[in-house]
Design a protein around this motif. Structure first.
Motif, PDB file in Angstrom:
ATOM      1  N   TRP A  79       0.837  -1.197   0.000  1.00  0.00           N
ATOM      2  CA  TRP A  79       0.000   0.000   0.000  1.00  0.00           C
ATOM      3  C   TRP A  79       0.877   1.255   0.000  1.00  0.00           C
ATOM      4  O   TRP A  79       0.599   2.207  -0.729  1.00  0.00           O
ATOM      5  CB  TRP A  79      -0.916  -0.009   1.227  1.00  0.00           C
ATOM      6  CG  TRP A  79      -1.659   1.265   1.407  1.00  0.00           C
ATOM      7  CD1 TRP A  79      -2.763   1.679   0.730  1.00  0.00           C
ATOM      8  CD2 TRP A  79      -1.338   2.314   2.313  1.00  0.00           C
ATOM      9  NE1 TRP A  79      -3.162   2.909   1.166  1.00  0.00           N
ATOM     10  CE2 TRP A  79      -2.299   3.328   2.146  1.00  0.00           C
ATOM     11  CE3 TRP A  79      -0.331   2.491   3.258  1.00  0.00           C
ATOM     12  CZ2 TRP A  79      -2.265   4.495   2.892  1.00  0.00           C
ATOM     13  CZ3 TRP A  79      -0.319   3.650   3.998  1.00  0.00           C
ATOM     14  CH2 TRP A  79      -1.282   4.637   3.804  1.00  0.00           C
ATOM     15  N   ALA A  80       1.933   1.246   0.802  1.00  0.00           N
ATOM     16  CA  ALA A  80       2.813   2.413   0.874  1.00  0.00           C
ATOM     17  C   ALA A  80       3.540   2.641  -0.448  1.00  0.00           C
ATOM     18  O   ALA A  80       3.755   3.784  -0.861  1.00  0.00           O
ATOM     19  CB  ALA A  80       3.817   2.241   2.006  1.00  0.00           C
ATOM     20  N   PHE A  90       0.986   4.244  -2.896  1.00  0.00           N
ATOM     21  CA  PHE A  90       0.177   5.240  -2.203  1.00  0.00           C
ATOM     22  C   PHE A  90      -0.400   6.283  -3.150  1.00  0.00           C
ATOM     23  O   PHE A  90      -1.595   6.572  -3.131  1.00  0.00           O
ATOM     24  CB  PHE A  90       1.024   5.906  -1.109  1.00  0.00           C
ATOM     25  CG  PHE A  90       0.303   6.975  -0.357  1.00  0.00           C
ATOM     26  CD1 PHE A  90      -0.707   6.641   0.523  1.00  0.00           C
ATOM     27  CD2 PHE A  90       0.623   8.310  -0.530  1.00  0.00           C
ATOM     28  CE1 PHE A  90      -1.381   7.625   1.231  1.00  0.00           C
ATOM     29  CE2 PHE A  90      -0.040   9.291   0.162  1.00  0.00           C
ATOM     30  CZ  PHE A  90      -1.044   8.946   1.044  1.00  0.00           C
TER      31      PHE A  90
END
Length: 123
Positions: A85-86, A89
């Protein structure tokens, strides 16, 4: 023109695998045959972490130890889901941010449940 995949193209890989396996097996065989074989009472006693063995190894262990270990693995794996997810982002935008907040809220709810149940208390 299309590149053709022929079995002969895999020969270097097969050869490397054969050499690696032969090296591992040969090294294990050589150390077993050539190594010293002095068996003494001290060498045959169980040993772990520099501590002398006291008592039987089959004594029961508190279930709390296993519960804490499982909870650690559970929350540790959940944190691993945050890395992809990071990385993405910016591409995920506000929808990704909302989904991550929902994910974190679910994790927080689970953690609060574990604390309320007293699963992390060693008493």
């Amino acid at each position: 023109m299309e590149a053709q995949s022929l079995p002969v193209n895999y020969l270097p890989i097969i050869f490397q695998i054969i050499v690696a396996v032969a090296f591992a097996v040969g090294t294990m065989f050589a150390t077993h045959k050539l190594g010293p074989k002095r068996k003494t009472k001290d060498k045959l006693t169980p040993f772990e972490s520099g501590i002398e063995v006291i008592g039987n190894a089959r004594t029961p262990i508190s279930i709390k130890y296993f519960l804490v270990a499982i909870l650690f693995v559970l929350f540790d794996v959940e944190v691993i889901f945050m890395y992809p997810w990071a990385v993405n982002f910016k591409a995920l935008g506000s929808t990704g941010m909302i989904e991550m907040f929902i994910f974190m809220a679910t994790l927080l709810a689970g953690f609060i449940y574990v604390i309320k149940k007293g699963a992390l208390n060693w008493d």
